[in-house]
Write a protein that holds these residues in place. Structure first.
Motif, PDB file in Angstrom:
ATOM      1  N   LEU A  88      37.339  47.370  39.569  1.00 11.21           N
ATOM      2  CA  LEU A  88      37.789  45.993  39.379  1.00 11.21           C
ATOM      3  C   LEU A  88      39.301  45.917  39.199  1.00 11.21           C
ATOM      4  CD1 LEU A  88      35.064  44.660  36.901  1.00 11.21           C
ATOM      5  CD2 LEU A  88      35.213  44.280  39.364  1.00 11.21           C
ATOM      6  N   LEU A 143      38.443  42.268  45.681  1.00 12.33           N
ATOM      7  CA  LEU A 143      37.169  42.455  45.000  1.00 12.33           C
ATOM      8  C   LEU A 143      36.024  42.578  46.005  1.00 12.33           C
ATOM      9  CD1 LEU A 143      35.720  42.579  42.266  1.00 12.33           C
ATOM     10  CD2 LEU A 143      35.461  40.098  42.393  1.00 12.33           C
ATOM     11  N   VAL A 171      42.023  43.922  41.537  1.00 10.86           N
ATOM     12  CA  VAL A 171      42.232  42.471  41.495  1.00 10.86           C
ATOM     13  C   VAL A 171      43.500  42.125  40.728  1.00 10.86           C
ATOM     14  CG1 VAL A 171      39.767  42.013  41.639  1.00 10.86           C
ATOM     15  CG2 VAL A 171      40.855  42.110  39.408  1.00 10.86           C
ATOM     16  N   CYS A 212      31.897  36.848  39.659  1.00 10.85           N
ATOM     17  CA  CYS A 212      33.316  36.744  40.017  1.00 10.85           C
ATOM     18  C   CYS A 212      33.523  35.717  41.125  1.00 10.85           C
ATOM     19  CB  CYS A 212      33.840  38.104  40.458  1.00 10.85           C
ATOM     20  SG  CYS A 212      33.910  39.330  39.140  1.00 10.85           S
ATOM     21  N   LEU A 228      38.353  41.515  29.272  1.00 13.20           N
ATOM     22  CA  LEU A 228      38.478  41.790  30.703  1.00 13.20           C
ATOM     23  C   LEU A 228      39.214  43.102  30.946  1.00 13.20           C
ATOM     24  CD1 LEU A 228      38.023  40.918  33.595  1.00 13.20           C
ATOM     25  CD2 LEU A 228      40.131  39.582  33.474  1.00 13.20           C
ATOM     26  N   SER A 281      42.597  38.129  44.981  1.00 11.31           N
ATOM     27  CA  SER A 281      41.596  38.811  44.168  1.00 11.31           C
ATOM     28  C   SER A 281      40.251  38.839  44.872  1.00 11.31           C
ATOM     29  CB  SER A 281      41.451  38.114  42.808  1.00 11.31           C
ATOM     30  OG  SER A 281      42.653  38.183  42.070  1.00 11.31           O
ATOM     31  N   LEU A 285      36.072  32.594  40.851  1.00  9.62           N
ATOM     32  CA  LEU A 285      37.201  32.454  41.767  1.00  9.62           C
ATOM     33  C   LEU A 285      37.128  31.146  42.540  1.00  9.62           C
ATOM     34  CD1 LEU A 285      37.380  36.120  43.116  1.00  9.62           C
ATOM     35  CD2 LEU A 285      39.021  35.005  41.603  1.00  9.62           C
ATOM     36  N   VAL A 337      27.739  41.395  39.460  1.00 12.45           N
ATOM     37  CA  VAL A 337      29.158  41.260  39.113  1.00 12.45           C
ATOM     38  C   VAL A 337      29.888  40.428  40.158  1.00 12.45           C
ATOM     39  CG1 VAL A 337      31.316  42.527  38.776  1.00 12.45           C
ATOM     40  CG2 VAL A 337      29.194  43.408  37.802  1.00 12.45           C
TER      41      VAL A 337
END
Length: 220
Positions: A90, A129, A93, A188, A80, A125, A192, A184
């Motif tokens: 990114l 994001l 976040v 995510c 990551l 986040s 989340l 993406v």
């Protein structure tokens, strides 16, 4: 001291400055994308700030790699972090970790429960994001004649519906870069939402168990 303790000391030392750099990067990117009518020197300044922030992220990655003593294994064991260096949008976040750094400096341990911290980090986040993804999609889509993302408001609406896994389909990217951003964001968003749902369920189970151990209302 061993590598782990040195790495932990480094992360505590640079956590807050890098968190601020992450917000600065996102802010500069927002001005660069949305400020179409601004003078050219302002755009150049935004690019310079973004480049400086990215350099600080890269230095942090290299230092932690060296302190870990893991060699090439660091790249895939910390995949990551590797992705964040390659895709710096990114990075914001990770601002969620600033809260934990501040709490540890004050009292040595965070005051929130584990479930509360997970929900806080996931929520923050998601906001950061989603904003970054909306900026990216708007940048890639606005010049395409077939786009449905005509304003930044459209991009924000798309980001919210995608993160929430609702996906109305009224606004969707049509360019290849825009669709890659969408992929993406979808991944995510699922992660989340899963983290929040799992933590909330765990919190409810703990409350039910605690209430069950109480043995009913106190005697008068």
């Amino acid at each position: 001291m061993d590598d782990d303790s040195r790495t932990a000391r480094w992360e505590r030392r640079v956590g807050i400055p890098l968190g601020m750099a992450s917000l600065l990067y996102l802010g500069s990117y927002a001005v660069w994308v949305l400020g179409e009518g601004l003078p050219e020197p302002v755009h150049d300044l935004c690019l310079a700030v973004m480049g400086g922030c990215w350099a600080s992220f890269a230095v942090d990655y290299v230092v932690r790699w060296g302190l870990s003593g893991e060699g090439p294994r660091f790249v895939h064991r910390h995949w990551l972090d590797t992705v964040v260096v390659l895709l710096p949008l990114l990075r914001p976040v990770r601002v969620a970790r600033v809260y934990e750094s501040l709490q540890r400096r004050r009292q040595g341990e965070p005051r929130m429960s584990l479930q509360g911290r997970v929900m806080l980090y996931a929520g923050l986040s998601a906001v950061l994001l989603g904003f970054a993804a909306a900026l990216s999609v708007y940048r890639f889509e606005r010049a395409d004649p077939q786009t449905t993302v005509r304003t930044f408001g459209d991009a924000l609406w798309w980001a919210v519906s995608t993160l929430s896994t609702t996906g109305y389909g009224d606004v969707a990217p049509v360019t290849l870069p825009g669709r890659l951003v969408a992929v993406v964001l979808m991944g995510c968003g699922l992660a989340l939402l899963g983290a929040v749902a799992g933590s909330f369920s765990s919190w409810l189970m703990e409350r039910f168990a605690r209430d069950g151990d109480g043995g009913g209302p106190p005697a008068r």
